[in-house]
Design an enzyme around this catalytic site. Structure first.
Site, mmCIF file in Angstrom:
data_model
loop_
_atom_site.group_PDB
_atom_site.id
_atom_site.type_symbol
_atom_site.label_atom_id
_atom_site.label_comp_id
_atom_site.label_asym_id
_atom_site.label_seq_id
_atom_site.Cartn_x
_atom_site.Cartn_y
_atom_site.Cartn_z
ATOM 1 N N GLU A 98 0.821 -1.209 0.000
ATOM 2 C CA GLU A 98 0.000 0.000 0.000
ATOM 3 C C GLU A 98 0.858 1.263 0.000
ATOM 4 O OE1 GLU A 98 -3.183 2.782 0.363
ATOM 5 O OE2 GLU A 98 -2.882 0.822 -0.577
ATOM 6 N N HIS A 168 -11.777 6.055 -8.204
ATOM 7 C CA HIS A 168 -10.314 6.175 -8.069
ATOM 8 C C HIS A 168 -9.614 5.507 -9.255
ATOM 9 C CE1 HIS A 168 -6.507 6.696 -6.064
ATOM 10 N NE2 HIS A 168 -6.301 5.400 -5.940
ATOM 11 N N HIS A 334 -4.533 -8.180 -17.115
ATOM 12 C CA HIS A 334 -5.822 -7.766 -17.682
ATOM 13 C C HIS A 334 -6.053 -6.279 -17.410
ATOM 14 C CE1 HIS A 334 -9.657 -8.664 -19.489
ATOM 15 N NE2 HIS A 334 -10.319 -8.178 -18.451
#
Length: 374
Positions: A98, A168, A334
């Site tokens: 993160e 986002h 993807h």
């Protein structure tokens, strides 16, 4: 803490900045624009990795980690949270994932600020005549990245609320698109046939179609609905499986819950997945047809070939994700394929407008020549 975070973002940005200023390319502004595109593309890929590894709450506060600039300083808090909830959203590895994502986002902000500084200097030096140094688009990019940062903060503080996470993601894609347009404006392009103007409308429609699919794909990802259908091309052995669109596409709700606070039923996840899968056919037809048309236009053939290759990659990774039960590497690829399609469609839209821009500039120059002297 804020000072330490700012310094960390600056340090991360020093590597791409050194690539720009150490390159042999005499046009540093153009080089900076394309390096920023590359870093933003990487940021989107790493953002997908962050989301798919369930690391979005690895540091459950913002902008730091338990009030600190890095997980090392917050190790005691992270260990306590992990001990209280083993296998939960907080762990040392997830905290690092993160925070690295946030560091990269800050580095992109630093690069955009550098772009603004160069643009303003070039704009003033040319006495506001050189349009490639116009600071309007770089200023918009800075506002965009600040808005993206705000939604990044809300992603954490609102505990991965699906609509916030999806916005986002879309803002990240939008930032990539704007940066690609900015970089394209700085580049020298080979001559493009006048026939390219016939692709301006189809290319714009394809961009809108892809934006819709990006939103649907983000909704699948943020609701963890990628495995709601485990067969292909059918879903649960049916062309029309049991689906709950009302709960599936209720926007303002908590992750995994309905708007009423109950657990989200599985048919809602099926509806999310099935809608994204069906609309992929629309993208395939629209973008495939436009790319095929681009192959016949001098100056657009290369972009057309890349679009067809990206479409094939996206189709392959999407189907493989279902059959191989969502392996992490394929899922990240993807997401990257979607970003690549966006980048290429932005380039197609830009190049399709080159003949019209050239005609406009010629007409303007002719008009100035024809004017009587003052």
């Amino acid at each position: 803490m804020l000072t330490q975070l700012a310094l960390t973002g600056l340090i991360v940005a020093l590597l791409p900045l050194s690539v720009v200023w150490g390159s042999k390319d005499p046009d540093k502004y153009r080089k900076l624009a394309w390096v920023t595109v590359f870093l933003t593309f990487d940021l989107i890929m790493f953002g997908a990795f962050t989301r798919l590894t369930d690391s979005g709450l690895g540091c459950p506060d913002w902008p730091g980690c338990y009030g600190h600039a890095n997980p090392l300083q917050a190790h005691e808090h992270i260990s306590a949270a992990q001990a209280a909830m083993p296998g939960g959203p907080v762990s040392v590895a997830k905290a690092w994932i993160e925070m690295v994502h946030r560091y990269f986002a800050m580095a992109v902000g630093v690069l955009i600020i550098s772009m603004i500084i160069i643009a303003v200097r070039g704009w003033l030096k040319s006495r506001r005549q050189d349009q490639r140094f116009s600071p309007r688009l770089p200023a918009l990019l800075l506002a965009f990245v600040c808005l993206q940062g705000a939604f990044g903060a809300w992603t954490v503080t609102l505990k991965l609320q699906p609509v916030i996470v999806t916005i986002h993601l879309l803002l990240g894609m939008g930032l990539l698109g704007l940066l690609t347009w900015q970089a394209a404006r700085q580049s020298i392009h080979p001559p493009v046939s006048a026939a390219a103007t016939s692709l301006r409308l189809p290319a714009a429609i394809c961009l809108a179609v892809l934006a819709t699919q990006l939103a649907l794909g983000g909704w699948v990802s943020t609701n963890y609905a990628a495995l709601a259908c485990m067969d292909f091309p059918l879903c649960h052995g049916s062309a029309m499986p049991d689906m709950d669109f009302a709960n599936g596409f209720s926007l303002w709700r908590q992750l995994g819950k309905t708007a009423g606070g109950e657990y989200l039923p599985f048919p809602a996840l099926t509806a999310i997945h099935w809608t994204h899968r069906c609309f992929a056919g629309v993208v395939l037809l629209a973008v495939g047809w436009t790319a095929h048309k681009a192959l016949r236009v001098p100056g657009l053939q290369r972009t057309g070939r890349w679009l067809l290759a990206a479409l094939a990659l996206q189709l392959l990774t999407g189907i493989s994700t279902v059959f191989l039960e969502w392996p992490l590497a394929l899922a990240v690829m993807h997401n990257g394929g979607a970003a690549l399609l966006l980048l290429l469609l932005v380039m197609l839209n830009f190049k399709a407008g080159i003949p019209a821009q050239a005609a406009s500039q010629t007409a303007s120059a002719t008009h100035r020549v024809g004017q009587p002297a003052a």
